[in-house]
Motif scaffolding. Structure first.
Motif, PDB file in Angstrom:
ATOM      1  N   TYR A 118       6.038   0.097 -14.669  1.00 39.70           N
ATOM      2  CA  TYR A 118       6.914   1.116 -15.242  1.00 39.70           C
ATOM      3  C   TYR A 118       8.380   0.869 -14.915  1.00 39.70           C
ATOM      4  CZ  TYR A 118       3.145   4.212 -16.807  1.00 39.70           C
ATOM      5  OH  TYR A 118       2.075   4.752 -17.472  1.00 39.70           O
ATOM      6  N   GLN A 119       8.672  -0.214 -14.221  1.00 42.53           N
ATOM      7  CA  GLN A 119      10.059  -0.559 -13.888  1.00 42.53           C
ATOM      8  C   GLN A 119      10.748   0.576 -13.122  1.00 42.53           C
ATOM      9  OE1 GLN A 119      11.436  -3.701 -14.773  1.00 42.53           O
ATOM     10  NE2 GLN A 119       9.337  -4.158 -15.338  1.00 42.53           N
ATOM     11  N   VAL A 120      10.023   1.171 -12.171  1.00 42.32           N
ATOM     12  CA  VAL A 120      10.588   2.289 -11.422  1.00 42.32           C
ATOM     13  C   VAL A 120      11.744   1.817 -10.561  1.00 42.32           C
ATOM     14  CG1 VAL A 120       8.415   3.565 -11.370  1.00 42.32           C
ATOM     15  CG2 VAL A 120       8.935   1.966  -9.519  1.00 42.32           C
ATOM     16  N   ASP A 121      12.661   2.746 -10.265  1.00 42.69           N
ATOM     17  CA  ASP A 121      13.811   2.429  -9.415  1.00 42.69           C
ATOM     18  C   ASP A 121      13.490   2.578  -7.934  1.00 42.69           C
ATOM     19  OD1 ASP A 121      15.277   1.950 -11.658  1.00 42.69           O
ATOM     20  OD2 ASP A 121      16.296   3.884 -11.677  1.00 42.69           O
ATOM     21  N   GLY A 122      12.440   3.303  -7.617  1.00 47.73           N
ATOM     22  CA  GLY A 122      12.050   3.497  -6.226  1.00 47.73           C
ATOM     23  C   GLY A 122      10.671   4.105  -6.155  1.00 47.73           C
ATOM     24  N   ILE A 123      10.088   4.078  -4.958  1.00 45.25           N
ATOM     25  CA  ILE A 123       8.727   4.585  -4.756  1.00 45.25           C
ATOM     26  C   ILE A 123       8.705   5.431  -3.488  1.00 45.25           C
ATOM     27  CG2 ILE A 123       6.314   3.978  -4.303  1.00 45.25           C
ATOM     28  CD1 ILE A 123       6.840   1.331  -5.812  1.00 45.25           C
ATOM     29  N   VAL A 124       8.088   6.603  -3.592  1.00 47.12           N
ATOM     30  CA  VAL A 124       7.806   7.429  -2.414  1.00 47.12           C
ATOM     31  C   VAL A 124       6.298   7.517  -2.271  1.00 47.12           C
ATOM     32  CG1 VAL A 124       8.008   9.698  -1.335  1.00 47.12           C
ATOM     33  CG2 VAL A 124       9.919   8.774  -2.672  1.00 47.12           C
ATOM     34  N   MET A 125       5.800   7.166  -1.091  1.00 49.21           N
ATOM     35  CA  MET A 125       4.364   7.194  -0.842  1.00 49.21           C
ATOM     36  C   MET A 125       4.066   8.300   0.155  1.00 49.21           C
ATOM     37  SD  MET A 125       3.642   3.105  -0.671  1.00 49.21           S
ATOM     38  CE  MET A 125       1.874   3.328  -0.807  1.00 49.21           C
ATOM     39  N   ALA A 126       3.330   9.314  -0.289  1.00 49.89           N
ATOM     40  CA  ALA A 126       3.074  10.490   0.534  1.00 49.89           C
ATOM     41  C   ALA A 126       1.704  10.392   1.194  1.00 49.89           C
ATOM     42  CB  ALA A 126       3.159  11.752  -0.317  1.00 49.89           C
ATOM     43  N   SER A 127       1.714  10.099   2.492  1.00 50.11           N
ATOM     44  CA  SER A 127       0.495  10.068   3.296  1.00 50.11           C
ATOM     45  C   SER A 127      -0.549   9.093   2.763  1.00 50.11           C
ATOM     46  CB  SER A 127      -0.120  11.467   3.419  1.00 50.11           C
ATOM     47  OG  SER A 127       0.667  12.268   4.244  1.00 50.11           O
ATOM     48  N   VAL A 128      -0.098   7.916   2.369  1.00 53.69           N
ATOM     49  CA  VAL A 128      -1.028   6.857   1.973  1.00 53.69           C
ATOM     50  C   VAL A 128      -0.634   5.557   2.661  1.00 53.69           C
ATOM     51  CG1 VAL A 128      -1.704   7.817  -0.254  1.00 53.69           C
ATOM     52  CG2 VAL A 128       0.349   6.440  -0.111  1.00 53.69           C
ATOM     53  N   ALA A 129      -1.607   4.685   2.825  1.00 56.06           N
ATOM     54  CA  ALA A 129      -1.379   3.392   3.457  1.00 56.06           C
ATOM     55  C   ALA A 129      -1.048   2.355   2.397  1.00 56.06           C
ATOM     56  CB  ALA A 129      -2.618   2.973   4.236  1.00 56.06           C
ATOM     57  N   MET A 130      -0.501   1.223   2.833  1.00 53.63           N
ATOM     58  CA  MET A 130      -0.222   0.126   1.913  1.00 53.63           C
ATOM     59  C   MET A 130      -0.349  -1.181   2.674  1.00 53.63           C
ATOM     60  SD  MET A 130       3.932   0.335   1.576  1.00 53.63           S
ATOM     61  CE  MET A 130       3.954  -0.884   0.279  1.00 53.63           C
ATOM     62  N   SER A 131      -0.582  -2.262   1.939  1.00 56.20           N
ATOM     63  CA  SER A 131      -0.698  -3.574   2.574  1.00 56.20           C
ATOM     64  C   SER A 131       0.669  -4.238   2.663  1.00 56.20           C
ATOM     65  CB  SER A 131      -1.657  -4.461   1.771  1.00 56.20           C
ATOM     66  OG  SER A 131      -1.051  -4.859   0.547  1.00 56.20           O
ATOM     67  N   SER A 132       0.791  -5.196   3.573  1.00 57.37           N
ATOM     68  CA  SER A 132       2.048  -5.925   3.700  1.00 57.37           C
ATOM     69  C   SER A 132       2.311  -6.776   2.458  1.00 57.37           C
ATOM     70  CB  SER A 132       2.016  -6.807   4.951  1.00 57.37           C
ATOM     71  OG  SER A 132       0.906  -7.672   4.924  1.00 57.37           O
ATOM     72  N   ASP A 133       1.239  -7.206   1.773  1.00 58.01           N
ATOM     73  CA  ASP A 133       1.415  -8.020   0.551  1.00 58.01           C
ATOM     74  C   ASP A 133       2.117  -7.229  -0.549  1.00 58.01           C
ATOM     75  OD1 ASP A 133       0.196 -10.163   1.739  1.00 58.01           O
ATOM     76  OD2 ASP A 133      -1.761  -9.825   0.827  1.00 58.01           O
ATOM     77  N   ILE A 134       1.654  -5.992  -0.776  1.00 57.96           N
ATOM     78  CA  ILE A 134       2.266  -5.211  -1.850  1.00 57.96           C
ATOM     79  C   ILE A 134       3.668  -4.775  -1.443  1.00 57.96           C
ATOM     80  CG2 ILE A 134       1.485  -2.898  -1.194  1.00 57.96           C
ATOM     81  CD1 ILE A 134       1.458  -4.370  -4.762  1.00 57.96           C
ATOM     82  N   ALA A 135       3.885  -4.570  -0.155  1.00 61.30           N
ATOM     83  CA  ALA A 135       5.234  -4.243   0.318  1.00 61.30           C
ATOM     84  C   ALA A 135       6.182  -5.392   0.017  1.00 61.30           C
ATOM     85  CB  ALA A 135       5.207  -3.946   1.816  1.00 61.30           C
ATOM     86  N   MET A 136       5.729  -6.622   0.229  1.00 65.83           N
ATOM     87  CA  MET A 136       6.563  -7.795  -0.043  1.00 65.83           C
ATOM     88  C   MET A 136       6.851  -7.910  -1.539  1.00 65.83           C
ATOM     89  SD  MET A 136       5.847 -11.766   1.004  1.00 65.83           S
ATOM     90  CE  MET A 136       5.722 -11.285   2.731  1.00 65.83           C
ATOM     91  N   ARG A 137       5.855  -7.623  -2.363  1.00 62.96           N
ATOM     92  CA  ARG A 137       6.055  -7.692  -3.813  1.00 62.96           C
ATOM     93  C   ARG A 137       7.120  -6.701  -4.267  1.00 62.96           C
ATOM     94  NH1 ARG A 137       1.959  -7.600  -8.260  1.00 62.96           N
ATOM     95  NH2 ARG A 137       4.004  -7.826  -9.208  1.00 62.96           N
ATOM     96  N   CYS A 138       7.081  -5.500  -3.707  1.00 61.84           N
ATOM     97  CA  CYS A 138       8.080  -4.491  -4.060  1.00 61.84           C
ATOM     98  C   CYS A 138       9.466  -4.930  -3.614  1.00 61.84           C
ATOM     99  CB  CYS A 138       7.721  -3.143  -3.437  1.00 61.84           C
ATOM    100  SG  CYS A 138       6.235  -2.382  -4.141  1.00 61.84           S
TER     101      CYS A 138
END
Length: 348
Positions: A118-138
């Protein structure tokens, strides 16, 4: 036969303004006088004009969209807080897309792939986990992420939480001051930093007093599992039963209190003192009157929006931060009140 699509030039001609003025009226955050905006919107309504926001975003390279990732909404803390967060972002000229997912990193990664489309300008993650791989992609895509009410040990990621460690300590100190001998704990989801930090602070304060957790169960931030945990913990002989329990959030604490009082016939706080965490609206209802740690939702939202805007608007200079906001222990009637401790007041 479909009519030709109305253009911004036609709206400008009808309103008697420039085409750029029409563009500004339909651009969130752009400067335009109230008089001009009214003329343009009236002309647009008359002609049936709707701006193509996504097409404009693709041209400018900014979607003005924030992706908001949520794991669950059963907890009273989230619907109210996420409404405040959405309103605050809209005041900054951003639209909010909400994506539901499960709490584990594997489930989140699939949703994150969709969000990036969706070509978002930013992401807020409310009480969820994420992997380091997807963090790097962002990070590679230049999309800043802010974790709300959760933190993770991933380089370059900003988080905004309450000071969960300090909150756990305050609850232990309160129960110790109340003279309790058998202090128990019902944990949330073990993969959550909120759960980990609340328990760590709670344990440390007990250990400093020469004590340990009397009994422990896991409710996973789920009402049904919290009820089962309460039955296992309290449906035992009186000398094996805790005389106080800290439940890792209010959502579980309500279920635990119902079991203690209505299923097992115990009195709160005469037989068992009970403390929660969050201070959601039902905590103040007369039926619960729950002593609990308050999360300062308004301050958490303000910090989240401020740091997200900083990362979007000044990506070269913005630095990742870990914000931990202290909160008060709100003392009500669900726990024995130590001598001299003020009742029905936020403390510390």
């Amino acid at each position: 036969m479909m009519a030709d699509k109305v253009t911004s030039l036609q709206v400008a001609q009808r309103a008697g303004v420039s085409q750029s003025a029409v563009s500004r009226v339909f651009t969130p955050g752009a400067s335009v006088s109230k008089k001009t905006a009214a003329k343009v919107r009236d002309a647009a309504k008359d002609l049936g004009y709707r701006p193509n926001v996504l097409a404009r975003a693709m041209v400018k390279g900014k979607s003005r969209i924030i992706g908001l990732v949520v794991a669950y909404l059963e907890n009273f803390f989230y619907p109210e807080t996420l409404e405040k967060l959405s309103n605050a972002l809209q005041e900054q000229g951003y639209h909010v897309l909400v994506f539901m997912t499960k709490q584990t990193a594997q489930n989140v990664d699939g949703v994150m792939e969709e969000i990036l489309d969706y070509q978002v300008d930013g992401i807020v993650m409310a009480s969820v986990a994420m992997s380091s791989d997807i963090a790097m992609r962002c990070q590679q895509a230049g999309v800043p992420i802010v974790l709300f009410n959760r933190s993770q040990d991933i380089d370059g990621i900003t988080s905004v939480t309450s000071d969960n460690y300090a909150g756990g300590r305050k609850i232990a100190e309160f129960l110790l001051a109340g003279g309790h001998e058998r202090i128990a704990y019902i944990a949330g989801w073990e993969g959550a930093s909120t759960q980990r930090d609340r328990e760590a602070g709670f344990r440390m304060a007990l250990q400093e007093a020469g004590r340990d957790i009397f009994s422990r169960a896991v409710g996973e931030f789920n009402s049904d599992k919290a009820r089962d945990a309460a039955r296992r913990m309290f449906d035992v002989a009186p000398d094996q039963r805790p005389d106080a329990v800290f439940v890792a959030n209010d959502h579980m604490a309500f279920a635990v209190m119902d079991v203690i009082r209505h299923d097992l016939g115990l009195r709160v706080p005469e037989d068992v003192s009970l403390v929660g965490y969050d201070d959601v609206p039902p905590a103040a209802w007369r039926g619960y009157d729950l002593t609990t740690m308050r999360q300062r939702a308004n301050t958490m939202v303000e910090e989240t929006v401020d740091v997200l805007m900083e990362h979007i608007q000044s990506p070269e200079t913005a630095c990742p931060r870990r914000v931990a906001i202290d909160g008060p222990l709100v003392v009500r009637s669900s726990a024995r009140i130590p001598t001299g401790w003020p009742s029905n007041k936020s403390t510390r």
